[in-house]
Design a protein around this motif. Structure first.
Motif, PDB file in Angstrom:
ATOM      1  N   THR A  88     145.275 147.209 112.865  1.00  0.00           N
ATOM      2  CA  THR A  88     145.843 146.036 113.532  1.00  0.00           C
ATOM      3  C   THR A  88     146.670 145.181 112.578  1.00  0.00           C
ATOM      4  O   THR A  88     147.575 144.489 113.029  1.00  0.00           O
ATOM      5  CB  THR A  88     144.756 145.158 114.184  1.00  0.00           C
ATOM      6  OG1 THR A  88     143.859 144.703 113.184  1.00  0.00           O
ATOM      7  CG2 THR A  88     144.010 145.923 115.259  1.00  0.00           C
ATOM      8  N   GLY A  94     145.094 137.025 122.652  1.00  0.00           N
ATOM      9  CA  GLY A  94     143.930 136.974 121.784  1.00  0.00           C
ATOM     10  C   GLY A  94     143.258 135.644 122.035  1.00  0.00           C
ATOM     11  O   GLY A  94     143.877 134.594 121.887  1.00  0.00           O
ATOM     12  N   THR A 106     139.647 133.075 121.743  1.00  0.00           N
ATOM     13  CA  THR A 106     138.362 132.795 121.113  1.00  0.00           C
ATOM     14  C   THR A 106     137.950 131.359 121.419  1.00  0.00           C
ATOM     15  O   THR A 106     138.795 130.489 121.634  1.00  0.00           O
ATOM     16  CB  THR A 106     138.396 133.021 119.589  1.00  0.00           C
ATOM     17  OG1 THR A 106     137.072 132.883 119.060  1.00  0.00           O
ATOM     18  CG2 THR A 106     139.323 132.058 118.888  1.00  0.00           C
ATOM     19  N   GLN A 134     143.929 138.133 115.294  1.00  0.00           N
ATOM     20  CA  GLN A 134     143.324 139.463 115.157  1.00  0.00           C
ATOM     21  C   GLN A 134     143.146 140.110 116.529  1.00  0.00           C
ATOM     22  O   GLN A 134     143.449 141.298 116.703  1.00  0.00           O
ATOM     23  CB  GLN A 134     141.967 139.370 114.466  1.00  0.00           C
ATOM     24  CG  GLN A 134     142.020 139.056 112.997  1.00  0.00           C
ATOM     25  CD  GLN A 134     140.631 138.810 112.418  1.00  0.00           C
ATOM     26  OE1 GLN A 134     139.655 138.600 113.140  1.00  0.00           O
ATOM     27  NE2 GLN A 134     140.542 138.835 111.103  1.00  0.00           N
ATOM     28  N   ARG A 135     142.686 139.348 117.480  1.00  0.00           N
ATOM     29  CA  ARG A 135     142.472 139.885 118.828  1.00  0.00           C
ATOM     30  C   ARG A 135     143.790 140.178 119.533  1.00  0.00           C
ATOM     31  O   ARG A 135     143.894 141.147 120.284  1.00  0.00           O
ATOM     32  CB  ARG A 135     141.600 138.932 119.632  1.00  0.00           C
ATOM     33  CG  ARG A 135     140.182 138.906 119.087  1.00  0.00           C
ATOM     34  CD  ARG A 135     139.280 137.989 119.833  1.00  0.00           C
ATOM     35  NE  ARG A 135     137.943 138.052 119.248  1.00  0.00           N
ATOM     36  CZ  ARG A 135     136.958 137.241 119.556  1.00  0.00           C
ATOM     37  NH1 ARG A 135     137.137 136.291 120.475  1.00  0.00           N
ATOM     38  NH2 ARG A 135     135.785 137.368 118.977  1.00  0.00           N
ATOM     39  N   ALA A 155     144.864 143.468 118.141  1.00  0.00           N
ATOM     40  CA  ALA A 155     144.048 144.548 118.716  1.00  0.00           C
ATOM     41  C   ALA A 155     144.511 144.873 120.135  1.00  0.00           C
ATOM     42  O   ALA A 155     144.581 146.048 120.515  1.00  0.00           O
ATOM     43  CB  ALA A 155     142.575 144.163 118.700  1.00  0.00           C
ATOM     44  N   ASN A 156     144.835 143.861 120.914  1.00  0.00           N
ATOM     45  CA  ASN A 156     145.344 144.060 122.268  1.00  0.00           C
ATOM     46  C   ASN A 156     146.670 144.823 122.219  1.00  0.00           C
ATOM     47  O   ASN A 156     146.912 145.738 123.017  1.00  0.00           O
ATOM     48  CB  ASN A 156     145.497 142.713 122.956  1.00  0.00           C
ATOM     49  CG  ASN A 156     145.818 142.768 124.435  1.00  0.00           C
ATOM     50  OD1 ASN A 156     146.202 141.767 125.016  1.00  0.00           O
ATOM     51  ND2 ASN A 156     145.672 143.906 125.100  1.00  0.00           N
TER      52      ASN A 156
END
Length: 108
Positions: free
Chosen positions: A2, A26, A28, A66-67, A70-71
């Protein structure tokens, strides 16, 4: 893997042609522990930067990116363009952060 995904706030990537894959996100939600919340409350009385909350937002931003990456990887993207942040307080000690943008795949 990623960390190899380019994330940019610009619409164009110089020297690259690409096709749009779609939107990526992403998300959180973070909170601080009770001890840091008490410290932040005391700092609120005298004014100045509340470092516990600055750290909370910085950590949340990093996790959201980060998310987002990743997506983008899950969609087969090479990069994310037009990345933006959105944030909001859920309560006095919780913050939610969203990173969002457009996933793209490079063309030869």
């Amino acid at each position: 893997m990623t960390d190899k995904i380019l994330v940019t706030t610009t619409e164009q990537i110089p020297g690259q042609n690409y096709e749009v894959i779609g939107e990526v996100f992403g998300l959180t939600t973070q909170s601080k522990n009770i001890a840091k919340n008490i410290g932040a409350g005391l700092k609120n009385l005298v004014g100045g930067e509340i470092k516990a909350y600055t750290e909370l937002l910085s950590d949340a931003r990093d996790i959201a990116i980060q998310r987002l990456r990743a997506n983008a990887v899950a969609l087969g993207a090479d990069a994310v363009v037009m990345m933006r942040f959105d944030s909001d307080s859920i309560s006095t000690d919780m913050e939610t952060v969203a990173a969002y943008g457009t996933a793209v795949r490079f063309k030869d």
